[in-house]
Design an enzyme around this catalytic site. Structure first.
Site, PDB file in Angstrom:
ATOM      1  N   LYS A  15       0.831  -1.214   0.000  1.00 18.56           N
ATOM      2  CA  LYS A  15       0.000   0.000   0.000  1.00 18.56           C
ATOM      3  C   LYS A  15       0.867   1.267   0.000  1.00 18.56           C
ATOM      4  O   LYS A  15       0.627   2.196  -0.769  1.00 18.56           O
ATOM      5  CB  LYS A  15      -0.941   0.022   1.216  1.00 18.56           C
ATOM      6  CG  LYS A  15      -1.932  -1.130   1.263  1.00 18.56           C
ATOM      7  CD  LYS A  15      -2.868  -1.018   2.445  1.00 18.56           C
ATOM      8  CE  LYS A  15      -2.177  -1.056   3.792  1.00 18.56           C
ATOM      9  NZ  LYS A  15      -1.432  -2.313   4.067  1.00 18.56           N
ATOM     10  N   ARG A  90      -9.325   1.232   9.108  1.00 19.24           N
ATOM     11  CA  ARG A  90      -8.946  -0.148   9.379  1.00 19.24           C
ATOM     12  C   ARG A  90      -9.989  -0.883  10.203  1.00 19.24           C
ATOM     13  O   ARG A  90      -9.800  -2.068  10.500  1.00 19.24           O
ATOM     14  CB  ARG A  90      -7.638  -0.157  10.160  1.00 19.24           C
ATOM     15  CG  ARG A  90      -6.407  -0.642   9.364  1.00 19.24           C
ATOM     16  CD  ARG A  90      -5.205  -0.314  10.204  1.00 19.24           C
ATOM     17  NE  ARG A  90      -4.033  -1.060   9.986  1.00 19.24           N
ATOM     18  CZ  ARG A  90      -2.927  -0.567   9.394  1.00 19.24           C
ATOM     19  NH1 ARG A  90      -2.935   0.623   8.865  1.00 19.24           N
ATOM     20  NH2 ARG A  90      -1.846  -1.293   9.343  1.00 19.24           N
ATOM     21  N   ARG A 129      11.601  -5.590   4.726  1.00 18.30           N
ATOM     22  CA  ARG A 129      11.362  -4.143   4.520  1.00 18.30           C
ATOM     23  C   ARG A 129      12.369  -3.291   5.292  1.00 18.30           C
ATOM     24  O   ARG A 129      12.649  -3.539   6.454  1.00 18.30           O
ATOM     25  CB  ARG A 129       9.950  -3.781   4.977  1.00 18.30           C
ATOM     26  CG  ARG A 129       9.673  -2.270   4.975  1.00 18.30           C
ATOM     27  CD  ARG A 129       8.206  -1.935   4.977  1.00 18.30           C
ATOM     28  NE  ARG A 129       7.462  -2.505   6.079  1.00 18.30           N
ATOM     29  CZ  ARG A 129       6.135  -2.564   6.128  1.00 18.30           C
ATOM     30  NH1 ARG A 129       5.409  -2.073   5.135  1.00 18.30           N
ATOM     31  NH2 ARG A 129       5.521  -3.116   7.165  1.00 18.30           N
ATOM     32  N   ARG A 162      11.610  -1.547  11.011  1.00 16.22           N
ATOM     33  CA  ARG A 162      10.593  -1.147  11.979  1.00 16.22           C
ATOM     34  C   ARG A 162      10.480  -2.201  13.073  1.00 16.22           C
ATOM     35  O   ARG A 162      10.517  -3.393  12.800  1.00 16.22           O
ATOM     36  CB  ARG A 162       9.234  -0.991  11.271  1.00 16.22           C
ATOM     37  CG  ARG A 162       9.092   0.309  10.530  1.00 16.22           C
ATOM     38  CD  ARG A 162       7.922   0.329   9.582  1.00 16.22           C
ATOM     39  NE  ARG A 162       6.693  -0.229  10.121  1.00 16.22           N
ATOM     40  CZ  ARG A 162       5.544  -0.315   9.444  1.00 16.22           C
ATOM     41  NH1 ARG A 162       5.482   0.124   8.194  1.00 16.22           N
ATOM     42  NH2 ARG A 162       4.472  -0.849   9.987  1.00 16.22           N
ATOM     43  N   ARG A 173      -0.038  -8.927  13.528  1.00 17.82           N
ATOM     44  CA  ARG A 173      -0.607  -7.886  12.662  1.00 17.82           C
ATOM     45  C   ARG A 173      -1.504  -8.490  11.590  1.00 17.82           C
ATOM     46  O   ARG A 173      -2.552  -7.927  11.266  1.00 17.82           O
ATOM     47  CB  ARG A 173       0.513  -7.045  12.056  1.00 17.82           C
ATOM     48  CG  ARG A 173       1.137  -6.128  13.093  1.00 17.82           C
ATOM     49  CD  ARG A 173       2.429  -5.510  12.610  1.00 17.82           C
ATOM     50  NE  ARG A 173       2.261  -4.714  11.420  1.00 17.82           N
ATOM     51  CZ  ARG A 173       3.250  -4.432  10.569  1.00 17.82           C
ATOM     52  NH1 ARG A 173       4.458  -4.886  10.789  1.00 17.82           N
ATOM     53  NH2 ARG A 173       3.013  -3.697   9.529  1.00 17.82           N
TER      54      ARG A 173
HETATM   55  P1  ADP Z   1       2.272  -1.841   3.176  1.00 17.35           P
HETATM   56  O1  ADP Z   1       2.274  -0.326   3.143  1.00 17.35           O
HETATM   57  O2  ADP Z   1       1.041  -2.431   2.563  1.00 17.35           O
HETATM   58  O3  ADP Z   1       2.567  -2.398   4.529  1.00 17.35           O
HETATM   59  P2  ADP Z   1       4.798  -1.584   1.701  1.00 17.35           P
HETATM   60  O4  ADP Z   1       4.478  -0.696   0.535  1.00 17.35           O
HETATM   61  O5  ADP Z   1       5.560  -0.978   2.822  1.00 17.35           O
HETATM   62  O6  ADP Z   1       3.455  -2.329   2.227  1.00 17.35           O
HETATM   63  O7  ADP Z   1       5.587  -2.851   1.108  1.00 17.35           O
HETATM   64  C1  ADP Z   1       6.052  -3.899   1.960  1.00 17.35           C
HETATM   65  C2  ADP Z   1       7.407  -4.380   1.463  1.00 17.35           C
HETATM   66  O8  ADP Z   1       7.230  -5.055   0.216  1.00 17.35           O
HETATM   67  C3  ADP Z   1       8.434  -3.279   1.217  1.00 17.35           C
HETATM   68  O9  ADP Z   1       9.694  -3.767   1.591  1.00 17.35           O
HETATM   69  C4  ADP Z   1       8.347  -3.031  -0.302  1.00 17.35           C
HETATM   70  O10 ADP Z   1       9.592  -2.579  -0.828  1.00 17.35           O
HETATM   71  C5  ADP Z   1       7.994  -4.426  -0.826  1.00 17.35           C
HETATM   72  N1  ADP Z   1       7.089  -4.388  -1.986  1.00 17.35           N
HETATM   73  C6  ADP Z   1       6.016  -3.581  -2.203  1.00 17.35           C
HETATM   74  N2  ADP Z   1       5.397  -3.896  -3.353  1.00 17.35           N
HETATM   75  C7  ADP Z   1       6.073  -4.944  -3.882  1.00 17.35           C
HETATM   76  C8  ADP Z   1       5.933  -5.744  -5.080  1.00 17.35           C
HETATM   77  N3  ADP Z   1       4.921  -5.527  -5.939  1.00 17.35           N
HETATM   78  N4  ADP Z   1       6.827  -6.726  -5.289  1.00 17.35           N
HETATM   79  C9  ADP Z   1       7.828  -6.960  -4.403  1.00 17.35           C
HETATM   80  N5  ADP Z   1       8.029  -6.263  -3.266  1.00 17.35           N
HETATM   81  C10 ADP Z   1       7.166  -5.259  -3.009  1.00 17.35           C
HETATM   82  P1  AMP Z   2       1.262   0.587   8.966  1.00 15.76           P
HETATM   83  O1  AMP Z   2       2.360   1.602   8.809  1.00 15.76           O
HETATM   84  O2  AMP Z   2       0.060   0.892   8.137  1.00 15.76           O
HETATM   85  O3  AMP Z   2       1.781  -0.823   8.802  1.00 15.76           O
HETATM   86  O4  AMP Z   2       0.768   0.711  10.472  1.00 15.76           O
HETATM   87  C1  AMP Z   2       1.636   0.439  11.552  1.00 15.76           C
HETATM   88  C2  AMP Z   2       0.836   0.328  12.845  1.00 15.76           C
HETATM   89  O5  AMP Z   2       0.220   1.592  13.164  1.00 15.76           O
HETATM   90  C3  AMP Z   2      -0.319  -0.680  12.827  1.00 15.76           C
HETATM   91  O6  AMP Z   2       0.094  -2.015  13.076  1.00 15.76           O
HETATM   92  C4  AMP Z   2      -1.205  -0.119  13.959  1.00 15.76           C
HETATM   93  O7  AMP Z   2      -0.665  -0.438  15.231  1.00 15.76           O
HETATM   94  C5  AMP Z   2      -1.056   1.385  13.763  1.00 15.76           C
HETATM   95  N1  AMP Z   2      -2.088   1.887  12.838  1.00 15.76           N
HETATM   96  C6  AMP Z   2      -1.900   2.373  11.581  1.00 15.76           C
HETATM   97  N2  AMP Z   2      -3.056   2.741  11.033  1.00 15.76           N
HETATM   98  C7  AMP Z   2      -4.017   2.476  11.950  1.00 15.76           C
HETATM   99  C8  AMP Z   2      -5.433   2.612  11.959  1.00 15.76           C
HETATM  100  N3  AMP Z   2      -6.110   3.095  10.908  1.00 15.76           N
HETATM  101  N4  AMP Z   2      -6.100   2.223  13.083  1.00 15.76           N
HETATM  102  C9  AMP Z   2      -5.443   1.758  14.147  1.00 15.76           C
HETATM  103  N5  AMP Z   2      -4.113   1.581  14.198  1.00 15.76           N
HETATM  104  C10 AMP Z   2      -3.398   1.931  13.108  1.00 15.76           C
END
Ligand code: ADP
Ligand code: AMP
Length: 216
Positions: A15, A90, A129, A162, A173
């Site tokens: 995302k 969420r 990541r 992270r 999660r």
């Molecule tokens: P989210 O925001 O949904 O948690 P991220 O955008 O942070 O996901 O992506 C999670 C991990 O996967 C990151 O390390 C990113 O570089 C990698 N990633 C994202 N999209 C792809 C893809 N289409 N193919 C391979 N790796 C990806």
């Molecule tokens: P993310 O960066 O989207 O992976 O979010 C990291 C963490 O932040 C999540 O695991 C939750 O603990 C908190 N968080 C992010 N967005 C929300 C939301 N909309 N509602 C509640 N907790 C959230």
């Protein structure tokens, strides 16, 4: 009228990666609730201290705190034309709150791209990541490595793993997502705005599909 895109999908599906690309293309603000929490944690605000106890355990921050934070963010001038929401809503309570906020800010939801991938893919992505300390730019050890180990290509700041991306927390999660966020899929499907996108594809392919889904 302001137009909002709600990115839906499990943790690690891509995302944040896609929101940044889409924000560039559409010239929209990118609002990531996770980034906002991490900024508050870094700045040691009261909100950050409160949120950290939940985030570190992989749980959701309570709805009232999260909704208040997003409400404040949506009221800023850079959201006047709209925004990409990444990680919010969420829960069903948050989705209802978003509807009320949009009515208040004269906004509407354009599309809800729902990006999917099997759990094994999510775990592989999250565990590799690396996140940029200054601005949250996203890398992956294997799939999207920085040019220089440990350094962000874009702003030169250091990359870190992270706390909540450690394996122990990742399974929590994903479980929390299945219990609390999955109901939103039906919620938005009923509104006719949901568009499913296969998140196992390359970053480029996913963004191509997202762009054609949302840019009318
Ligand atoms: P989210 O925001 O949904 O948690 P991220 O955008 O942070 O996901 O992506 C999670 C991990 O996967 C990151 O390390 C990113 O570089 C990698 N990633 C994202 N999209 C792809 C893809 N289409 N193919 C391979 N790796 C990806
Ligand atoms: P993310 O960066 O989207 O992976 O979010 C990291 C963490 O932040 C999540 O695991 C939750 O603990 C908190 N968080 C992010 N967005 C929300 C939301 N909309 N509602 C509640 N907790 C959230």
């Amino acid at each position: 009228m302001a137009t909002f895109i709600v990115l839906l999908g499990p943790p690690g599906v891509g995302k944040g990666t896609q929101a940044k690309i889409l924000a560039d293309v559409k010239k929209f603000a990118h609002i990531s609730s996770g980034d906002l929490f991490r900024e508050n944690i870094k700045n040691q605000t009261e909100l950050g201290k409160h949120a950290k106890s939940y985030i570190d355990k992989g749980q959701l921050v309570p709805d009232d705190v999260t909704i208040g934070m997003i409400r404040e963010r949506l009221s800023r001038p850079d959201c006047e034309l709209g925004a990409i929401l990444d990680g919010f809503p969420r829960t069903p309570v948050q989705a209802d709150a978003l509807e009320n906020m949009l009515a208040e800010f004269n906004g509407q939801i354009n599309t809800v791209p729902y990006i999917t991938a099997p759990e094994a893919v999510l775990v592989g992505r999250i565990s590799g990541r690396w996140t940029c300390r200054s601005n949250g730019h996203i890398y992956h050890r294997v799939f999207n490595p920085p040019k220089q180990d440990g350094i962000c290509d874009i702003d030169g700041s250091d990359l870190y793993q992270r706390e909540d991306d450690k394996v122990e927390t990742v399974t929590t999660r994903i479980r929390v997502y299945l219990e609390q966020t999955i109901p939103l899929v039906e919620y938005y499907r009923k509104s006719g705005k949901l568009v499913e996108v296969d998140g196992t594809q390359s970053v480029e392919q996913v963004s191509k599909e997202l762009c054609s889904a949302v840019i009318k």
